[in-house]
Scaffold this active site. Structure first.
Site, mmCIF file in Angstrom:
data_model
loop_
_atom_site.group_PDB
_atom_site.id
_atom_site.type_symbol
_atom_site.label_atom_id
_atom_site.label_comp_id
_atom_site.label_asym_id
_atom_site.label_seq_id
_atom_site.Cartn_x
_atom_site.Cartn_y
_atom_site.Cartn_z
ATOM 1 N N GLY A 130 0.773 -1.244 0.000
ATOM 2 C CA GLY A 130 0.000 0.000 0.000
ATOM 3 C C GLY A 130 0.796 1.281 0.000
ATOM 4 O O GLY A 130 0.295 2.330 0.424
ATOM 5 N N THR A 131 2.019 1.246 -0.551
ATOM 6 C CA THR A 131 2.769 2.509 -0.580
ATOM 7 C C THR A 131 2.161 3.492 -1.591
ATOM 8 O O THR A 131 2.231 4.701 -1.389
ATOM 9 C CB THR A 131 4.268 2.289 -0.900
ATOM 10 N N ASN A 132 1.556 2.984 -2.650
ATOM 11 C CA ASN A 132 0.884 3.899 -3.587
ATOM 12 C C ASN A 132 -0.346 4.526 -2.945
ATOM 13 O O ASN A 132 -0.626 5.720 -3.137
ATOM 14 C CB ASN A 132 0.514 3.169 -4.874
ATOM 15 N N ILE A 180 -6.857 -10.039 -11.853
ATOM 16 C CA ILE A 180 -7.206 -9.542 -13.192
ATOM 17 C C ILE A 180 -8.704 -9.277 -13.220
ATOM 18 O O ILE A 180 -9.509 -10.123 -12.811
ATOM 19 C CB ILE A 180 -6.800 -10.570 -14.262
ATOM 20 N N LEU A 181 -9.078 -8.093 -13.696
ATOM 21 C CA LEU A 181 -10.501 -7.722 -13.658
ATOM 22 C C LEU A 181 -11.288 -8.409 -14.770
ATOM 23 O O LEU A 181 -10.831 -8.486 -15.915
ATOM 24 C CB LEU A 181 -10.648 -6.206 -13.782
ATOM 25 N N ASN A 188 -4.936 2.039 -13.411
ATOM 26 C CA ASN A 188 -4.001 1.088 -12.815
ATOM 27 C C ASN A 188 -2.596 1.661 -12.899
ATOM 28 O O ASN A 188 -2.285 2.417 -13.816
ATOM 29 C CB ASN A 188 -4.070 -0.234 -13.599
ATOM 30 N N HIS A 220 1.239 0.315 -13.279
ATOM 31 C CA HIS A 220 1.985 -0.905 -13.632
ATOM 32 C C HIS A 220 3.484 -0.584 -13.610
ATOM 33 O O HIS A 220 3.895 0.442 -14.165
ATOM 34 C CB HIS A 220 1.551 -1.394 -15.018
HETATM 35 C C1 GRF Z 1 3.549 -1.532 -7.436
HETATM 36 O O1 GRF Z 1 4.811 -1.869 -7.933
HETATM 37 C C2 GRF Z 1 2.545 -1.396 -8.562
HETATM 38 O O2 GRF Z 1 3.105 -0.901 -9.723
HETATM 39 C C3 GRF Z 1 2.116 -2.817 -8.759
HETATM 40 O O3 GRF Z 1 2.052 -3.355 -7.467
HETATM 41 C C4 GRF Z 1 2.935 -2.658 -6.606
HETATM 42 C C5 GRF Z 1 2.119 -2.138 -5.460
HETATM 43 O O4 GRF Z 1 2.893 -1.523 -4.477
HETATM 44 N N1 GRF Z 1 0.872 -2.857 -9.509
HETATM 45 P P1 GRF Z 1 2.172 -0.871 -3.216
HETATM 46 O O5 GRF Z 1 1.253 -1.930 -2.626
HETATM 47 O O6 GRF Z 1 1.429 0.344 -3.674
HETATM 48 O O7 GRF Z 1 3.286 -0.530 -2.263
#
Ligand code: GRF
Length: 213
Positions: free
Chosen positions: A21-23, A101-102, A116, A118
């Site tokens: 969940g860093t994003n 996958i959706l 998304n 990627h």
């Molecule tokens: C990221 O590398 C993203 O590109 C991929 O999964 C990873 C998720 O990282 N789809 P986080 O859970 O947001 O840290």
């Protein structure tokens, strides 16, 4: 031409996660800093142990766990998720490290309202959960990340933003992933802000970013 935009501001986000969940954290912090005209309405995970759930809770964001093993198939699992997203009236569904996958039915529920992130420069290393490892093994000198709209074909929707990073001779999967992740944390909130401002225009495969104002 399609011009996806929120029904109102701040844009209501539903974030789907499976892991660290860093994003998600980057989105929540960008909102807190006032750089993102959005609110995370709900975070949904298909894994109870996902650290992303704790990050959401720390920001007071409602969470839901919808385990795929509780459902007989992908369709019923994802329809359960779609129902929650609709109950929160989300404007945009953000896949932030969601590892399923959706199905087409889910994608059709939110046309041009799912994005998304990627960890490669698409179309390179599409359709894999190990894009960084595959980039290293292939020997590319440049990699990066891509934010794209989700369509019925995996990792093939119109590209909103990309960022490139160098691949260094002594890189490991961990060091390359960390370098890419740093860029992910920038372009994912940026792409959401462009959506919030109604500045994305989809023309065929191309996404045009309208100038401000
Ligand atoms: C990221 O590398 C993203 O590109 C991929 O999964 C990873 C998720 O990282 N789809 P986080 O859970 O947001 O840290």
């Amino acid at each position: 031409m399609i011009n996806p935009r929120p029904a109102r501001l701040p844009a209501r986000l539903g974030v789907l996660v499976s892991g660290q969940g860093t994003n998600l954290q980057a989105i929540l912090e960008a909102i807190k800093r006032g750089e993102l005209d959005a609110a995370v309405s709900v975070v949904i995970s298909n894994r109870a142990e996902a650290m992303a759930l704790q990050r959401a809770a720390a920001f007071g964001v409602p969470t839901a766990v919808v385990l795929h093993r509780d459902y007989p198939n992908r369709l019923s699992h994802q329809l359960a998720i779609a129902e929650i997203l609709q109950s929160y009236r989300v404007d945009l569904v953000v896949l932030a490290g969601f590892d399923r996958i959706l199905v087409p039915e889910f994608v059709r529920t939110f046309p041009y309202r799912i994005i998304n992130i990627h960890p490669s420069l698409l179309p390179a290393f599409a359709g894999t959960l190990h894009a960084q490892q595959e980039a290293l093994e292939y020997g590319v000198k440049v990699s990066g990340c891509t934010v794209h709209f989700v369509t019925e074909e995996v990792d093939a929707g119109p590209i909103i933003l990309q960022a490139a990073v160098p691949v260094l001779d002594d890189d490991t999967v961990e060091t390359l992933s960390a370098r890419i992740l740093e860029q992910e944390h920038k372009i994912l909130p940026q792409a959401i802000q462009l959506f919030a401002e109604g500045r994305l225009e989809v023309i065929g495969r191309r996404v045009r970013i309208k100038s401000q104002g």
